[in-house]
Scaffold this motif. Structure first.
Motif, PDB file in Angstrom:
ATOM      1  N   LEU A  91       0.274   7.810  -5.715  1.00 50.99           N
ATOM      2  CA  LEU A  91       1.659   7.411  -5.475  1.00 50.99           C
ATOM      3  C   LEU A  91       2.144   6.503  -6.597  1.00 50.99           C
ATOM      4  O   LEU A  91       1.357   5.801  -7.234  1.00 50.99           O
ATOM      5  N   LEU A  92       3.433   6.564  -6.825  1.00 54.82           N
ATOM      6  CA  LEU A  92       4.064   5.790  -7.892  1.00 54.82           C
ATOM      7  C   LEU A  92       5.529   5.613  -7.539  1.00 54.82           C
ATOM      8  O   LEU A  92       6.181   6.568  -7.106  1.00 54.82           O
ATOM      9  N   GLY A 117       1.762   1.539  -7.864  1.00 49.93           N
ATOM     10  CA  GLY A 117       1.041   2.778  -8.086  1.00 49.93           C
ATOM     11  C   GLY A 117      -0.276   2.696  -7.353  1.00 49.93           C
ATOM     12  O   GLY A 117      -0.833   1.608  -7.182  1.00 49.93           O
ATOM     13  N   GLY A 118      -0.772   3.836  -6.901  1.00 50.26           N
ATOM     14  CA  GLY A 118      -2.020   3.783  -6.161  1.00 50.26           C
ATOM     15  C   GLY A 118      -2.587   5.137  -5.832  1.00 50.26           C
ATOM     16  O   GLY A 118      -2.127   6.175  -6.317  1.00 50.26           O
ATOM     17  N   ASP A 134      -4.191   3.949   1.982  1.00 49.94           N
ATOM     18  CA  ASP A 134      -4.097   3.901   0.525  1.00 49.94           C
ATOM     19  C   ASP A 134      -4.225   2.475   0.019  1.00 49.94           C
ATOM     20  O   ASP A 134      -4.128   1.516   0.780  1.00 49.94           O
ATOM     21  N   VAL A 135      -4.466   2.369  -1.267  1.00 46.71           N
ATOM     22  CA  VAL A 135      -4.476   1.077  -1.948  1.00 46.71           C
ATOM     23  C   VAL A 135      -3.463   1.185  -3.084  1.00 46.71           C
ATOM     24  O   VAL A 135      -3.410   2.193  -3.792  1.00 46.71           O
ATOM     25  N   ARG A 136      -2.631   0.146  -3.221  1.00 47.71           N
ATOM     26  CA  ARG A 136      -1.531   0.149  -4.185  1.00 47.71           C
ATOM     27  C   ARG A 136      -1.604  -1.101  -5.051  1.00 47.71           C
ATOM     28  O   ARG A 136      -1.704  -2.202  -4.529  1.00 47.71           O
ATOM     29  N   VAL A 165      -2.034  -4.015  -2.390  1.00 47.61           N
ATOM     30  CA  VAL A 165      -1.705  -3.841  -0.978  1.00 47.61           C
ATOM     31  C   VAL A 165      -2.595  -2.727  -0.434  1.00 47.61           C
ATOM     32  O   VAL A 165      -2.678  -1.650  -1.023  1.00 47.61           O
ATOM     33  N   LEU A 166      -3.259  -2.991   0.672  1.00 48.66           N
ATOM     34  CA  LEU A 166      -4.079  -2.001   1.352  1.00 48.66           C
ATOM     35  C   LEU A 166      -3.364  -1.617   2.637  1.00 48.66           C
ATOM     36  O   LEU A 166      -3.010  -2.495   3.435  1.00 48.66           O
TER      37      LEU A 166
END
Length: 174
Positions: A91-92, A117-118, A134-136, A165-166
């Motif tokens: 993700l972005l 992004g992550g 996800d992790v970002r 951010v998790l």
């Protein structure tokens, strides 16, 4: 003997819109915040998703003060293997965040712009529901009119911050 024609299978419903909800925690230098968020998720193409979301986070900032944040984000999700139940995505996207910090003698309101992004996974339990994690990585800069720096450690000061951010949540597709 003639057999009756076979009944065709029901048409597969193409679920391209969903509501996503998650709980999350932030990680960064001396920052401890937790919160929740939601997004409207579009899957216009098999490999592409678009999340338009917002949330609410609360906790302690770099200097130990009580802090709340309301992020607003627009992320592109790139699904590597959308044909599987267990899907990997990247993700972005950009974002803006509205913060409130309760210091000893005042309330400071701050506005940030930045991006994230992550990498994450989506596990489709059913056509209409998936679990997500996800992790970002997040990088942002303060843009409001307050001339004082957001972070000051006695020697250095800055209005730029970063962290991670998790998230863990679910998406209801319809």
């Amino acid at each position: 003997i003639e057999q009756p024609p076979a009944t065709p299978p029901p048409a597969k419903r193409d679920r391209k819109v969903g509501l996503h909800f998650d709980v999350a925690g932030t990680f960064g230098p001396q920052v401890q915040m937790a919160g929740f968020s939601g997004a409207l998720r579009f899957r216009p193409k098999e490999h592409l998703g678009i999340d338009l979301g917002s949330g609410y986070f609360a906790g302690n900032d770099y200097q130990g003060f009580d802090r709340t944040e309301i992020p607003v984000t627009a992320n592109l999700l790139f699904f590597v293997n959308p044909q599987h139940k267990f899907q990997l995505y990247f993700l972005l996207g950009p974002g803006v965040s509205f913060g409130r910090v309760d210091t000893i003698n005042e309330v400071r309101r701050m506005t940030h712009i930045g991006g994230q992004g992550g990498i994450g996974v989506e596990f489709r339990l059913a056509p209409a529901f998936a679990l997500n994690a996800d992790v970002r990585g997040v990088l942002r800069h303060r843009i409001d009119s307050d001339p004082r720096p957001e972070f000051f450690d006695g020697v250095r000061s800055t209005n730029t911050s970063g962290g991670a951010v998790l998230t863990f949540g679910g998406t209801f597709y319809f």
